[in-house]
Design an enzyme around this catalytic site. Sequence first.
Site, PDB file in Angstrom:
ATOM      1  N   GLY A   7       0.837  -1.201   0.000  1.00 12.60           N
ATOM      2  CA  GLY A   7       0.000   0.000   0.000  1.00 12.60           C
ATOM      3  C   GLY A   7       0.867   1.244   0.000  1.00 12.60           C
ATOM      4  O   GLY A   7       2.085   1.173   0.174  1.00 12.60           O
ATOM      5  N   ASP A   8       0.216   2.387  -0.251  1.00 16.44           N
ATOM      6  CA  ASP A   8       0.895   3.689  -0.209  1.00 16.44           C
ATOM      7  C   ASP A   8       2.007   3.821  -1.239  1.00 16.44           C
ATOM      8  O   ASP A   8       3.032   4.438  -0.990  1.00 16.44           O
ATOM      9  CB  ASP A   8       1.453   3.953   1.204  1.00 16.44           C
ATOM     10  N   LYS A  11      -0.413   5.308  -5.552  1.00 17.87           N
ATOM     11  CA  LYS A  11      -1.368   4.847  -6.567  1.00 17.87           C
ATOM     12  C   LYS A  11      -2.283   5.985  -7.009  1.00 17.87           C
ATOM     13  O   LYS A  11      -2.670   6.053  -8.166  1.00 17.87           O
ATOM     14  CB  LYS A  11      -2.232   3.714  -6.005  1.00 17.87           C
ATOM     15  N   GLY A  35      -6.548   6.193   1.352  1.00 19.23           N
ATOM     16  CA  GLY A  35      -6.334   7.638   1.254  1.00 19.23           C
ATOM     17  C   GLY A  35      -5.471   7.903   0.033  1.00 19.23           C
ATOM     18  O   GLY A  35      -4.248   7.866   0.120  1.00 19.23           O
ATOM     19  N   HIS A  36      -6.094   8.112  -1.110  1.00 14.36           N
ATOM     20  CA  HIS A  36      -5.330   8.382  -2.341  1.00 14.36           C
ATOM     21  C   HIS A  36      -5.072   9.878  -2.440  1.00 14.36           C
ATOM     22  O   HIS A  36      -5.993  10.661  -2.660  1.00 14.36           O
ATOM     23  CB  HIS A  36      -6.091   7.879  -3.562  1.00 14.36           C
ATOM     24  N   GLN A 216      -5.514  -0.320  -1.443  1.00 15.04           N
ATOM     25  CA  GLN A 216      -4.678  -1.261  -0.691  1.00 15.04           C
ATOM     26  C   GLN A 216      -3.737  -1.927  -1.714  1.00 15.04           C
ATOM     27  O   GLN A 216      -3.560  -1.396  -2.786  1.00 15.04           O
ATOM     28  CB  GLN A 216      -5.505  -2.293   0.104  1.00 15.04           C
ATOM     29  N   THR A 231      -5.603  -6.866   4.709  1.00 14.30           N
ATOM     30  CA  THR A 231      -6.920  -6.261   4.763  1.00 14.30           C
ATOM     31  C   THR A 231      -7.950  -7.348   4.428  1.00 14.30           C
ATOM     32  O   THR A 231      -7.598  -8.535   4.347  1.00 14.30           O
ATOM     33  CB  THR A 231      -6.993  -5.031   3.824  1.00 14.30           C
ATOM     34  N   ALA A 291      -2.063   8.711   4.915  1.00 19.61           N
ATOM     35  CA  ALA A 291      -2.997   9.764   4.505  1.00 19.61           C
ATOM     36  C   ALA A 291      -4.346   9.608   5.199  1.00 19.61           C
ATOM     37  O   ALA A 291      -5.100  10.564   5.334  1.00 19.61           O
ATOM     38  CB  ALA A 291      -3.184   9.725   2.991  1.00 19.61           C
TER      39      ALA A 291
HETATM   40  P1  IMP Z   1      -7.784  -2.629   7.437  1.00 21.34           P
HETATM   41  O1  IMP Z   1      -7.788  -2.567   5.949  1.00 21.34           O
HETATM   42  O2  IMP Z   1      -8.181  -1.324   8.083  1.00 21.34           O
HETATM   43  O3  IMP Z   1      -8.516  -3.802   7.987  1.00 21.34           O
HETATM   44  O4  IMP Z   1      -6.254  -2.836   7.915  1.00 21.34           O
HETATM   45  C1  IMP Z   1      -5.554  -4.055   7.697  1.00 21.34           C
HETATM   46  C2  IMP Z   1      -4.099  -3.778   7.365  1.00 21.34           C
HETATM   47  O5  IMP Z   1      -4.014  -3.163   6.082  1.00 21.34           O
HETATM   48  C3  IMP Z   1      -3.408  -2.834   8.328  1.00 21.34           C
HETATM   49  O6  IMP Z   1      -2.061  -3.210   8.460  1.00 21.34           O
HETATM   50  C4  IMP Z   1      -3.513  -1.491   7.624  1.00 21.34           C
HETATM   51  O7  IMP Z   1      -2.506  -0.590   8.049  1.00 21.34           O
HETATM   52  C5  IMP Z   1      -3.333  -1.916   6.183  1.00 21.34           C
HETATM   53  N1  IMP Z   1      -3.982  -0.987   5.246  1.00 21.34           N
HETATM   54  C6  IMP Z   1      -5.290  -0.858   4.995  1.00 21.34           C
HETATM   55  N2  IMP Z   1      -5.519   0.087   4.067  1.00 21.34           N
HETATM   56  C7  IMP Z   1      -4.328   0.565   3.711  1.00 21.34           C
HETATM   57  C8  IMP Z   1      -3.910   1.543   2.760  1.00 21.34           C
HETATM   58  O8  IMP Z   1      -4.704   2.170   2.035  1.00 21.34           O
HETATM   59  N3  IMP Z   1      -2.570   1.752   2.686  1.00 21.34           N
HETATM   60  C9  IMP Z   1      -1.678   1.053   3.446  1.00 21.34           C
HETATM   61  N4  IMP Z   1      -2.020   0.127   4.324  1.00 21.34           N
HETATM   62  C10 IMP Z   1      -3.338  -0.116   4.459  1.00 21.34           C
END
Ligand code: IMP
Length: 441
Positions: A7-8, A11, A35-36, A216, A231, A291
């Site tokens: 992620g991050d 994108k 958070g894009h 993600q 996730t 973000a």
């Molecule tokens: P959840 O998606 O909130 O259930 O989080 C599960 C895992 O995915 C955690 O480690 C979050 O930090 C990570 N995660 C979820 N969405 C993002 C994203 O947009 N960017 C980076 N990590 C994410």
Amino acid sequence: MIGAQFGDEAKGKISDFLAADARYVVRSAGGPNTGHTIHLPEGNVVLHQVACGVLRHGCVGVSGPGMVLQPMKLEEEVLELQRRGLLRGELVVSERAHVLLPVHEIEDAWQDDLRAVKNPGAQLGTTRRGIGPAYEDRYGRWGIRMGDLSRPAVVRERLELLYAVKAHLPGLPPIDPLAAQLVETGARLAPYVRPTETMLWDAVARGDSVLLEGAQSTLLDVDFGTYPYVTSSHPTSAGAMMGSGIPPTELDTVVGVAKAYCTRVGAGPFPTEDSGPRGEFLRRVGGERGATTGRERRTGWLDLVLLRYAARLNGFTSLAITKVDVLGGEDTVPVCVQYVLPDGTTVRDGLPLDASDLAKVQPVYERLDGWPLFHERLKERVRREGASALPVPLRQFLEFIAQETGVPVEYVGYGPGREETVWLGPPAPPGRPRAMTAWSG
Ligand code: IMP
């Protein structure tokens, strides 16, 4: 367009760049955990539940059926975009997307705290936006969908069922005002909510270009990521087809987005993590802070074992490598090419079943030559002359990635701005070795 790491990977920026040629941009998974960030001339915008297509005239941004949407937050996001004059395209929300409720946020925090009580090392560090519980209820078949919000009796019946299932949770808000709020918000969002499958099938049949915007990333995929530190959706190319309703046979290209280094937010194995001063340097210069949650991201180096895995899983046809400017001015740039396992064997490919095994590997690095700082003059040259103006060591770095993964690099991000992405030319046609020859002239 699919995230290739944790992620991050910027994108939002690549998707905004690709959206310039798209008629539809579709988000197919996740929800307000995303958070894009997009840097527009008017200022920064962070998109959570809408696709970046809404920012462009003549483009349709679709929040697709694979998403879980928090309606009250979605309304706030739309109003804020309208207030800033940035809702220039059209917004469409799938009637099949599931509703993420305030109770899911409570449940998300409760579940992650429970993990910590049972075993402090087991906490996932979710975004606490309710994503996991919302997907659980979708599969429990007592979820509420965006299209259901126009039927008060259904909303009421499902809420009662959900509250019966969740009776153990502390601090649930009373049903009556919640039901009323959902129905009222649903009525205000109703002009955006419709069946999106037929719209997208028609678009594809007409030959309109449709961009699927991944959220993600691959290593957070619930089945193929570093389970259980993942996730709850499928942020892969296959997941994008399911989460949009577009048949897999219509997929032309799959662009994998990876940073020139690597970050992770939340818990879970991260073989190339650098907790020393160079990791701190990446965090500071790269602005590596979430973000959505504002959490500091863990930082480390590009991991080609994981990138090869992502390339094979998603069938990447090309790569976008972002944030190369962050590494500008470094003498050398470490890149992980393989792992050494505790028993001394080496691995270049695949992901172990158990996250704890991935946590035990030793990364083996090649140190590639660094490239100069991306000062304004260099950026200006790249804007004017294109990829041929990229510094030679950077081109070698990109070529190395292409050779090691078998996927050509097609785009490079060298700054946060909308115009700071350079196209390196078309990827080699399938059947030919995928070497990077595009910029040799
Ligand atoms: P959840 O998606 O909130 O259930 O989080 C599960 C895992 O995915 C955690 O480690 C979050 O930090 C990570 N995660 C979820 N969405 C993002 C994203 O947009 N960017 C980076 N990590 C994410």
